[in-house]
Design an enzyme around this catalytic site. Structure first.
Site, PDB file in Angstrom:
ATOM      1  N   GLU A 361       0.970  -1.036  -0.146  1.00 40.49           N
ATOM      2  CA  GLU A 361       0.001  -0.113  -0.078  1.00 40.49           C
ATOM      3  C   GLU A 361       0.895   1.137   0.002  1.00 40.49           C
ATOM      4  O   GLU A 361       0.454   2.176  -0.553  1.00 40.49           O
ATOM      5  CB  GLU A 361      -0.989  -0.090   1.206  1.00 40.49           C
ATOM      6  CG  GLU A 361      -2.346   0.813   1.098  1.00 40.49           C
ATOM      7  CD  GLU A 361      -3.217   0.532   2.065  1.00 40.49           C
ATOM      8  OE1 GLU A 361      -4.126   0.108   1.672  1.00 40.49           O
ATOM      9  OE2 GLU A 361      -2.956   0.897   3.195  1.00 40.49           O
ATOM     10  N   HIS A 392       6.848 -26.669   2.660  1.00 40.97           N
ATOM     11  CA  HIS A 392       5.889 -27.727   2.151  1.00 40.97           C
ATOM     12  C   HIS A 392       4.972 -27.309   1.272  1.00 40.97           C
ATOM     13  O   HIS A 392       3.814 -27.796   0.885  1.00 40.97           O
ATOM     14  CB  HIS A 392       5.352 -28.451   3.084  1.00 40.97           C
ATOM     15  CG  HIS A 392       6.318 -29.236   4.114  1.00 40.97           C
ATOM     16  ND1 HIS A 392       6.894 -30.297   3.895  1.00 40.97           N
ATOM     17  CD2 HIS A 392       7.072 -28.885   5.281  1.00 40.97           C
ATOM     18  CE1 HIS A 392       7.692 -30.570   4.790  1.00 40.97           C
ATOM     19  NE2 HIS A 392       7.857 -29.800   5.655  1.00 40.97           N
ATOM     20  N   LYS A 509     -13.969   1.005  -4.066  1.00 38.30           N
ATOM     21  CA  LYS A 509     -14.937   0.992  -3.067  1.00 38.30           C
ATOM     22  C   LYS A 509     -16.162   1.793  -3.776  1.00 38.30           C
ATOM     23  O   LYS A 509     -17.328   1.552  -3.423  1.00 38.30           O
ATOM     24  CB  LYS A 509     -14.467   2.156  -2.173  1.00 38.30           C
ATOM     25  CG  LYS A 509     -13.295   1.446  -1.163  1.00 38.30           C
ATOM     26  CD  LYS A 509     -12.640   2.264  -0.128  1.00 38.30           C
ATOM     27  CE  LYS A 509     -11.525   1.770   1.010  1.00 38.30           C
ATOM     28  NZ  LYS A 509     -11.135   2.492   1.730  1.00 38.30           N
TER      29      LYS A 509
END
Length: 545
Positions: A361, A392, A509
């Site tokens: 950000e 893994h 948004k």
């Protein structure tokens, strides 16, 4: 203010060193320099930072240091600490460092010393923590609170949740509360808590939002309020329920009051505190609740120690600045476009997510401070997981994939401090096994291994750093977070970008608000043809359900 080193003569010198070393394998660099492990490391209190497995030699390191000096990186920290509007697109300071300042030396914003206001909020936070620890905060039924739910998103969630999990063993003896963190707006996370795990009579909600307009957080807060009111079934008025069961944390007290948070249960921070830098403010209330105020103050003190270091240490000894220079080296000069954060400590499981927000950000920008296109790469993709799990999962790509990745290993010499005496020997074995794997992976990534079988060949030459602390404590966690904060700022100053705004999150948004109206109104159709088709599909499936 002249910011940025891109394209300068010092930048070109570094580019020449990168070209010189491009074909040189880390195996050779390590073999040619027996003193490399001693020279390519730095210490700061209980922290050792080893960067000996970076694809540099002394001449390249000297050139990077000269780049930092030519860019006047240390000079650029003064405006940050002094309250100047370093967030140029919003004309604001970024004064998270003032929140952890250890003395009361004045820090001015628009002519006003902000330290007294910080101390008032810290005192109020201490008072609320003490009430909860003493069992004096009671719900509508008269019973003490048993559960505290932090409702936030982004910096209002990731920082506190990460810190509480990392410092689980440092729980204050008077904290008999269960802490929960909810950020997901889809409702499942919160509804599962409300349905099966919480007693409405003894649950306190902490609504944490800088603007107190964030739809994710307020939707969850409204759901929590409705849940409480449904359970009291008219026996208590809404104002009493809100007063006894909600705390608000925001830079917008008017919005908190408008929602119904009682003024005495409001904790404030300020517009000059960025969300991803807000852990040190009242947003850290849940951390203070868990650790106690003394423990929270230790977290602040650890960060403050790094604040002092970054302002006074020369570039060649300055850990955050060197971290920034090496990341620019890897990303812009060697072409490594991702960095894996790999803590070999399960307590730091949430640290990669926290750094994803802090770094991407802050550094995910494409224009310079003066609005011109950025001619080089800004920040890399940051991702990761705890090392033992990642071994893994995605280490296959790290070792043998065609896309080389910068790797950052984080470990502690000592494990948990709260292990029972009878389990200490076994716990020490676990810790040594953990460290053995951490050290082995750094070595394997750097050196690789040849084989007649191409499927079993390890190319190596993958650069890695190691941040090694003596132990994980509130103080060292504060140091670790501040190291990354200042590394991000130094990197931004090298590139000439603003690390304190985040305009890139706003468009989605806005469209989401428009589409919510569409989804809740059968006669509205989106303008975008693809979105319209998807909305129609959703409507059909809802009708069929």
């Amino acid at each position: 203010m002249n910011v940025g080193a891109v394209g300068t003569p010092a930048w070109q010198v570094v580019a020449a060193h990168a070209e010189r070393l491009r074909a040189v394998h880390l195996r050779q660099l390590l073999a040619d320099d027996p003193q490399r492990a001693q020279r390519f490391r730095r210490t700061l209190g209980p922290l050792l930072w080893d960067f000996s497995r970076q694809r540099i030699d002394q001449a390249a390191l000297d050139a990077l240091v000269a780049l930092g000096e030519a860019a006047q990186l240390l000079h650029h920290f003064a405006p940050l600490f002094c309250g100047e509007p370093v967030n140029v697109s919003e004309n604001r300071p970024a004064l998270h460092t003032a929140l952890r300042q250890q003395d009361d030396a004045p820090v001015y914003v628009e002519g006003e010393d902000v330290i007294p206001a910080i101390r008032r909020e810290q005192a109020k936070m201490a008072e609320l923590v003490a009430r909860l620890h003493a069992g004096q905060w009671r719900g509508y039924s008269g019973f003490p609170m048993t559960d505290v739910v932090n409702l936030g998103v982004g910096g209002s969630d990731l920082g506190p949740q990460m810190a509480v999990q990392a410092l689980e063993e440092f729980r204050h003896p008077d904290c008999n509360l269960r802490l929960h963190f909810v950020s997901n707006l889809d409702g499942r996370e919160l509804l599962a808590l409300l349905k099966d795990r919480l007693n409405p009579a003894t649950t306190l909600f902490v609504v944490a939002s800088k603007t107190f307009t964030t739809i994710d957080t307020l939707t969850n807060a409204n759901t929590a309020r409705e849940w409480l009111l449904r359970h009291v079934d008219g026996r208590f008025d809404e104002a009493a329920i809100l007063r006894q069961h909600f705390i608000g944390i925001s830079a917008n007290p008017a919005a908190m009051s408008g929602w119904g948070i009682a003024p005495e249960h409001q904790l404030r921070f300020w517009e000059w505190v960025g969300g991803r830098y807000s852990l040190w403010s009242a947003i850290g209330f849940s951390v203070a609740l868990w650790l106690g105020m003394d423990g929270f103050n230790e977290l602040l003190a650890g960060a403050a120690a790094v604040d002092g270091h970054v302002r006074t240490a020369a570039v060649a000894e300055n850990l955050p600045v060197l971290m920034a220079l090496l990341e620019v080296w890897n990303h812009n000069f060697l072409g490594l476009h991702a960095r894996a954060v790999l803590p070999y400590d399960g307590r730091l499981a949430l640290l990669p997510r926290y750094l994803e927000q802090l770094e991407m950000e802050s550094l995910g920008k494409s224009v310079t401070l003066d609005g011109q296109p950025l001619p080089v790469h800004s920040g890399p993709v940051v991702w990761g997981d705890t090392g033992p799990n990642a071994q893994h999962a995605f280490y296959q790509l790290l070792h043998q994939g065609t896309e080389a990745v910068m790797c950052e290993f984080i470990a502690t010499v000592r494990g948990r401090s709260d292990v029972p005496v009878e389990e200490k020997t076994r716990a020490l074995h676990h810790q040594r096994l953990n460290l053995a794997n951490c050290l082995a992976q750094i070595e394997a990534l750097a050196k690789g291994a040849d084989s007649k079988d191409p499927h079993r060949r390890y190319p190596g030459n993958r650069p890695g750093n190691l941040l090694l602390f003596d132990a994980l404590t509130p103080h060292t966690l504060g140091m670790l977070i501040a190291l990354y904060e200042h590394k991000v700022y130094a990197q931004a100053m090298l590139l000439g970008i603003n690390p304190f705004d985040q305009w890139g999150v706003e468009l989605g948004k806005r469209i989401a608000r428009e589409l919510l109206n569409v989804l809740e109104s059968a006669d509205k159709v989106p303008q975008d043809a693809v979105t319209a088709a998807l909305v129609e599909h959703i409507r059909q499936r809802e009708a069929d359900a």
